[in-house]
Design a protein around this motif. Structure first.
Motif, PDB file in Angstrom:
ATOM      1  N   GLY A   1      40.207  29.401  43.557  1.00  0.00           N
ATOM      2  CA  GLY A   1      39.459  30.821  43.313  1.00  0.00           C
ATOM      3  C   GLY A   1      38.788  31.062  41.981  1.00  0.00           C
ATOM      4  O   GLY A   1      38.275  29.975  41.470  1.00  0.00           O
ATOM      5  N   ILE A   2      38.807  32.283  41.552  1.00  0.00           N
ATOM      6  CA  ILE A   2      37.808  32.547  40.438  1.00  0.00           C
ATOM      7  C   ILE A   2      38.591  32.725  39.097  1.00  0.00           C
ATOM      8  O   ILE A   2      39.577  33.409  39.097  1.00  0.00           O
ATOM      9  N   TYR A   3      38.562  32.196  37.959  1.00  0.00           N
ATOM     10  CA  TYR A   3      39.001  32.151  36.602  1.00  0.00           C
ATOM     11  C   TYR A   3      38.342  32.724  35.776  1.00  0.00           C
ATOM     12  O   TYR A   3      37.058  32.523  35.543  1.00  0.00           O
TER      13      TYR A   3
ATOM     14  N   VAL B   1      25.285  29.898  33.968  1.00  0.00           N
ATOM     15  CA  VAL B   1      25.692  30.265  35.323  1.00  0.00           C
ATOM     16  C   VAL B   1      24.784  28.785  36.036  1.00  0.00           C
ATOM     17  O   VAL B   1      23.964  28.396  35.821  1.00  0.00           O
ATOM     18  N   GLY B   2      26.148  28.074  36.738  1.00  0.00           N
ATOM     19  CA  GLY B   2      25.660  26.915  37.440  1.00  0.00           C
ATOM     20  C   GLY B   2      26.158  25.759  36.784  1.00  0.00           C
ATOM     21  O   GLY B   2      26.094  24.701  37.117  1.00  0.00           O
ATOM     22  N   ASP B   3      26.646  25.786  35.468  1.00  0.00           N
ATOM     23  CA  ASP B   3      27.245  24.765  34.603  1.00  0.00           C
ATOM     24  C   ASP B   3      28.464  24.370  35.275  1.00  0.00           C
ATOM     25  O   ASP B   3      29.457  25.217  35.837  1.00  0.00           O
ATOM     26  N   ASP B   4      28.873  23.098  35.656  1.00  0.00           N
ATOM     27  CA  ASP B   4      29.935  22.465  35.867  1.00  0.00           C
ATOM     28  C   ASP B   4      30.808  22.372  34.560  1.00  0.00           C
ATOM     29  O   ASP B   4      30.261  21.714  33.522  1.00  0.00           O
ATOM     30  N   VAL B   5      32.084  22.613  34.536  1.00  0.00           N
ATOM     31  CA  VAL B   5      32.799  22.735  33.223  1.00  0.00           C
ATOM     32  C   VAL B   5      34.280  22.513  33.597  1.00  0.00           C
ATOM     33  O   VAL B   5      34.929  22.191  34.741  1.00  0.00           O
ATOM     34  N   GLU B   6      35.027  22.180  32.489  1.00  0.00           N
ATOM     35  CA  GLU B   6      36.398  21.721  32.659  1.00  0.00           C
ATOM     36  C   GLU B   6      37.035  23.019  31.871  1.00  0.00           C
ATOM     37  O   GLU B   6      36.583  23.460  30.725  1.00  0.00           O
ATOM     38  N   ILE B   7      37.941  23.603  32.405  1.00  0.00           N
ATOM     39  CA  ILE B   7      38.812  24.768  31.933  1.00  0.00           C
ATOM     40  C   ILE B   7      40.179  24.295  31.528  1.00  0.00           C
ATOM     41  O   ILE B   7      40.819  23.482  32.213  1.00  0.00           O
ATOM     42  N   ALA B   8      40.872  25.226  30.642  1.00  0.00           N
ATOM     43  CA  ALA B   8      42.231  25.180  30.395  1.00  0.00           C
ATOM     44  C   ALA B   8      42.834  26.268  30.998  1.00  0.00           C
ATOM     45  O   ALA B   8      42.222  27.637  30.472  1.00  0.00           O
ATOM     46  N   VAL B   9      43.595  26.489  31.663  1.00  0.00           N
ATOM     47  CA  VAL B   9      44.374  27.565  32.308  1.00  0.00           C
ATOM     48  C   VAL B   9      45.326  28.083  31.103  1.00  0.00           C
ATOM     49  O   VAL B   9      46.147  27.488  30.727  1.00  0.00           O
ATOM     50  N   VAL B  10      45.103  29.536  31.089  1.00  0.00           N
ATOM     51  CA  VAL B  10      45.875  30.318  30.200  1.00  0.00           C
ATOM     52  C   VAL B  10      47.269  31.047  30.737  1.00  0.00           C
ATOM     53  O   VAL B  10      48.404  31.063  30.366  1.00  0.00           O
ATOM     54  N   ASP B  11      46.562  31.581  31.888  1.00  0.00           N
ATOM     55  CA  ASP B  11      47.713  32.474  32.842  1.00  0.00           C
ATOM     56  C   ASP B  11      47.274  31.866  34.217  1.00  0.00           C
ATOM     57  O   ASP B  11      46.276  32.695  34.855  1.00  0.00           O
TER      58      ASP B  11
ATOM     59  N   GLU C   1      48.671  32.804  37.004  1.00  0.00           N
ATOM     60  CA  GLU C   1      48.855  33.946  38.058  1.00  0.00           C
ATOM     61  C   GLU C   1      47.840  34.986  37.778  1.00  0.00           C
ATOM     62  O   GLU C   1      47.233  35.326  39.027  1.00  0.00           O
ATOM     63  N   GLN C   2      47.325  35.325  36.900  1.00  0.00           N
ATOM     64  CA  GLN C   2      46.190  36.067  36.420  1.00  0.00           C
ATOM     65  C   GLN C   2      44.942  35.541  36.616  1.00  0.00           C
ATOM     66  O   GLN C   2      43.796  35.910  36.631  1.00  0.00           O
ATOM     67  N   ARG C   3      45.002  34.118  36.782  1.00  0.00           N
ATOM     68  CA  ARG C   3      43.911  33.241  36.833  1.00  0.00           C
ATOM     69  C   ARG C   3      42.882  33.550  35.436  1.00  0.00           C
ATOM     70  O   ARG C   3      41.718  33.770  35.737  1.00  0.00           O
ATOM     71  N   ILE C   4      43.474  33.302  34.265  1.00  0.00           N
ATOM     72  CA  ILE C   4      42.755  33.253  33.106  1.00  0.00           C
ATOM     73  C   ILE C   4      42.871  31.943  32.430  1.00  0.00           C
ATOM     74  O   ILE C   4      43.776  31.188  32.365  1.00  0.00           O
ATOM     75  N   GLY C   5      41.633  31.455  31.783  1.00  0.00           N
ATOM     76  CA  GLY C   5      41.484  30.419  31.351  1.00  0.00           C
ATOM     77  C   GLY C   5      40.515  30.422  30.205  1.00  0.00           C
ATOM     78  O   GLY C   5      39.829  31.430  29.755  1.00  0.00           O
ATOM     79  N   ASN C   6      40.146  29.333  29.519  1.00  0.00           N
ATOM     80  CA  ASN C   6      38.967  29.008  28.550  1.00  0.00           C
ATOM     81  C   ASN C   6      38.395  27.841  28.971  1.00  0.00           C
ATOM     82  O   ASN C   6      38.820  26.851  29.607  1.00  0.00           O
TER      83      ASN C   6
ATOM     84  N   MET D   1      36.682  35.225  52.697  1.00  0.00           N
ATOM     85  CA  MET D   1      37.905  35.504  51.816  1.00  0.00           C
ATOM     86  C   MET D   1      37.407  34.939  50.478  1.00  0.00           C
ATOM     87  O   MET D   1      37.725  35.686  49.432  1.00  0.00           O
ATOM     88  N   GLU D   2      36.708  33.971  50.357  1.00  0.00           N
ATOM     89  CA  GLU D   2      36.457  33.361  48.816  1.00  0.00           C
ATOM     90  C   GLU D   2      35.422  34.382  48.131  1.00  0.00           C
ATOM     91  O   GLU D   2      35.525  34.506  47.049  1.00  0.00           O
ATOM     92  N   THR D   3      34.213  34.806  49.079  1.00  0.00           N
ATOM     93  CA  THR D   3      33.456  35.575  48.381  1.00  0.00           C
ATOM     94  C   THR D   3      34.236  37.062  47.931  1.00  0.00           C
ATOM     95  O   THR D   3      33.457  37.639  46.879  1.00  0.00           O
ATOM     96  N   GLY D   4      35.037  37.362  48.685  1.00  0.00           N
ATOM     97  CA  GLY D   4      35.702  38.717  48.516  1.00  0.00           C
ATOM     98  C   GLY D   4      36.408  38.599  47.039  1.00  0.00           C
ATOM     99  O   GLY D   4      36.374  39.553  46.424  1.00  0.00           O
ATOM    100  N   VAL D   5      37.029  37.383  46.972  1.00  0.00           N
ATOM    101  CA  VAL D   5      37.723  37.128  45.759  1.00  0.00           C
ATOM    102  C   VAL D   5      36.784  37.179  44.625  1.00  0.00           C
ATOM    103  O   VAL D   5      37.224  37.760  43.375  1.00  0.00           O
ATOM    104  N   ILE D   6      35.371  36.848  44.567  1.00  0.00           N
ATOM    105  CA  ILE D   6      34.508  36.543  43.440  1.00  0.00           C
ATOM    106  C   ILE D   6      34.478  38.110  43.386  1.00  0.00           C
ATOM    107  O   ILE D   6      34.349  38.668  42.067  1.00  0.00           O
TER     108      ILE D   6
END
Length: 292
Positions: A21-23, A40-50, A52-57, A184-189
């Motif tokens: 989903g979306i972080y 927008v469009g960049d491929d990135v690596e993220i670190a998950v902070v939460d 459940e809430q899908r929050i990251g850096n 479903m995925e676009t709804g999540v966005i």
């Protein structure tokens, strides 16, 4: 964890991770120090902070294949410009502005004329005669009748495509026909980027299939690319190239000069008069712009 930035607003980056989903992410300070801005469009690596809430850096930007100035996005493979074939009639001047901007930035373009159920085969031939000599691929679709939707899906498969076009051409209806398997995925966005809904001038990416993304982009009514001068405009008309060696003067603008190969080709019907008239209008418009 790897993903793709699908929207950026007010310092937040919304990163799509396939199957998850979306972080909602903030970018690390190192990007500011390096004077690098995630796009927008960049491929990135993220670190998950939460989780459940899908929050990251956002931790790392992966190498970009391409970066555009307008719209300010990364990794576009192609552009799809959508105009109605009728109701409203296509605005060729606006279409040519978009084509010039993409040519200047070396982005391949496919022209999609939607609502093609409203025109005859003869009218389709007229549209082909304007743009096919310039080398553009034309696709005639009808979101209402379902015509050539499978061809459109195949065209987009495995690519990130910038989609642009004026209002009233059926762009939203056409985009919706591409999302039958990922509602479903676009709804999540939509839910996750609620904070950005009040803005209408931001590019946003919608995943439509595996490794297939479409980016709905803001309008392209002005020619305001940095460094884009009137002398560059003729290079953005691919159909001119074949005939430019016949011009008497190197760097011929194809407007006021004598013995112009491009003007001869227009007189012989080898280049669309519609395209050339738009070229002259855009050239004069750029000529009249004040430089600061």
């Amino acid at each position: 964890m790897r993903g793709k930035i699908v929207k950026g607003i007010s310092g937040f980056y919304y990163v799509y991770v396939a199957g998850t989903g979306i972080y909602e992410c903030k970018a690390k300070g190192i990007f500011r120090k390096q004077k690098v801005k995630p796009l927008v469009g960049d491929d990135v690596e993220i670190a998950v902070v939460d989780k459940e809430q899908r929050i990251g850096n956002v931790e790392k930007l992966l190498p970009r294949k391409k970066e555009l100035v307008r719209p300010a996005v990364a990794n576009i493979d192609m552009a799809l410009v959508i105009f109605a074939a009728a109701k409203p009639d296509p605005n060729f001047n606006l279409l040519d502005r978009f084509l010039c901007m993409m040519e200047y930035q070396s982005v391949p373009v496919t022209i999609c004329f939607n609502k093609c159920d409203l025109i005859t085969e003869e009218e389709r031939k007229v549209l082909r005669a304007i743009y096919e000599p310039a080398g553009y691929e034309l696709l005639f679709t009808s979101a209402k009748a379902g015509e050539n939707i499978d061809l459109l899906k195949e065209l987009l498969r495995g690519k990130m495509t910038a989609v642009a076009g004026p209002s009233g051409v059926g762009k939203s209806s056409l985009i919706n026909t591409l999302q039958d398997s990922v509602h479903m995925e676009t709804g999540v966005i939509s839910d996750k980027i609620e904070r950005g809904k009040h803005t209408t001038r931001h590019s946003q990416i919608i995943p439509v299939a595996e490794d297939t993304f479409i980016m709905d982009t803001p309008g392209f009514s002005s020619m305001d690319l940095p460094g884009f001068e009137k002398e560059d405009l003729r290079t953005c008309y691919p159909e001119f190239r074949e005939y430019e060696p016949n011009c008497r003067f190197i760097g011929c603008s194809h407007i006021g000069e004598p013995d112009c190969g491009v003007k001869d080709a227009i007189a012989e019907g080898k280049i669309s008069k519609v395209r050339y008239d738009n070229y002259v209008q855009l050239y004069n418009e750029m000529k009249g712009m004040r430089k600061y």
